[in-house]
Design a protein around this motif. Structure first.
Motif, PDB file in Angstrom:
ATOM      1  N   ILE A   1       0.837  -1.199   0.000  1.00  0.00           N
ATOM      2  CA  ILE A   1       0.000   0.000   0.000  1.00  0.00           C
ATOM      3  C   ILE A   1       0.871   1.248   0.000  1.00  0.00           C
ATOM      4  N   GLU A   2       1.865   1.277   0.880  1.00  0.00           N
ATOM      5  CA  GLU A   2       2.780   2.416   0.929  1.00  0.00           C
ATOM      6  C   GLU A   2       3.559   2.555  -0.373  1.00  0.00           C
ATOM      7  N   THR A   3       3.889   1.421  -0.981  1.00  0.00           N
ATOM      8  CA  THR A   3       4.636   1.453  -2.240  1.00  0.00           C
ATOM      9  C   THR A   3       3.778   2.008  -3.364  1.00  0.00           C
ATOM     10  N   VAL A   4       2.517   1.600  -3.418  1.00  0.00           N
ATOM     11  CA  VAL A   4       1.604   2.154  -4.426  1.00  0.00           C
ATOM     12  C   VAL A   4       1.502   3.664  -4.263  1.00  0.00           C
ATOM     13  N   ARG A   5       1.317   4.092  -3.024  1.00  0.00           N
ATOM     14  CA  ARG A   5       1.184   5.529  -2.754  1.00  0.00           C
ATOM     15  C   ARG A   5       2.434   6.285  -3.195  1.00  0.00           C
ATOM     16  N   ALA A   6       3.603   5.712  -2.911  1.00  0.00           N
ATOM     17  CA  ALA A   6       4.858   6.365  -3.284  1.00  0.00           C
ATOM     18  C   ALA A   6       5.028   6.414  -4.806  1.00  0.00           C
ATOM     19  N   LEU A   7       4.677   5.331  -5.490  1.00  0.00           N
ATOM     20  CA  LEU A   7       4.821   5.302  -6.947  1.00  0.00           C
ATOM     21  C   LEU A   7       3.918   6.334  -7.612  1.00  0.00           C
ATOM     22  N   VAL A   8       2.669   6.391  -7.155  1.00  0.00           N
ATOM     23  CA  VAL A   8       1.723   7.339  -7.747  1.00  0.00           C
ATOM     24  C   VAL A   8       2.160   8.774  -7.462  1.00  0.00           C
ATOM     25  N   ARG A   9       2.686   8.996  -6.276  1.00  0.00           N
ATOM     26  CA  ARG A   9       3.171  10.329  -5.923  1.00  0.00           C
ATOM     27  C   ARG A   9       4.394  10.698  -6.753  1.00  0.00           C
TER      28      ARG A   9
END
Length: 207
Positions: free
Chosen positions: A64-72
């Motif tokens: 979840i944190e990785t998805v958020r970081a990638l999208v950001r």
């Protein structure tokens, strides 16, 4: 060609997944990662789609944190959570983080291929079983979406940007943003992907 980033902390699984994806002439795996930091570094290869495992190890930031970081890092990346877990809570958390889709690892290869192509085309990529389950458990108790809000969400689900939505509907981008904001609020969603996934799951819109 659809450029793909693989994010999984098991090298053997990444190798097998890469071999599977290499069977498709329109796929190219451009980077692999086993952690959030490696995923962000891999985003420099400009992938179109990132397949992200939900569990990246107990001592590391998770999927979840990785998805958020990638999208950001790059809003053009369409992240699909590819996980052994498929609880409703995990799906909702993933979509709220900005994921374009969610698929379980025991899905047939054809389902995985289709999800990647759907995500690359700007469409939500939910596995059929997950979409059906979310639809069955949903209850639309909030204020009803207006016809215009449903129209905006339906077009947004096809991958159109706010600018393209404004041109299609012959309104300003500010008006489009207002409709989307109202839809987000009514659906209890924090972003476009979560709103689209929720609306699809509730049967409010169809692709």
């Amino acid at each position: 060609m659809i450029r793909i980033l693989l994010v999984d902390d098991h090298p053997t699984l990444r190798h097998g997944l890469r071999a599977l994806l290499d069977t498709q002439p329109d796929f190219e795996v451009v980077a692999e990662a086993g952690s959030l930091d490696e995923a962000v570094a891999g985003s420099g290869a400009n992938p179109d789609v990132a397949l992200v495992d939900l569990d990246l190890g107990a001592e590391r930031p998770g999927g979840i944190e990785t998805v958020r970081a990638l999208v950001r890092t790059n809003e053009q990346i369409r992240a699909i959570v590819f996980s052994a877990y498929d609880s409703d809570a995990d799906v909702v958390r993933a979509m709220e983080a900005g994921a374009a889709g969610y698929l379980v690892k025991d899905s047939a290869p054809e389902q995985l291929f289709r999800a990647i192509r759907e995500a690359a085309a700007g469409q939500p990529a939910l596995g059929a079983a997950i979409a059906e389950r979310l639809h069955e458990r949903s209850r639309f108790d909030d204020e009803t979406l207006t016809t215009r809000e449903l129209e905006v969400l339906t077009l947004a689900a096809t991958g159109l940007s706010n600018r393209d939505l404004a041109k299609t509907l012959l309104v300003s981008e500010a008006t489009v943003k207002t409709h989307l904001h109202h839809a987000f609020t009514k659906l209890g969603a924090s972003n476009r992907q979560a709103a689209i996934a929720t609306a699809l799951g509730k049967g409010l819109i169809r692709l």
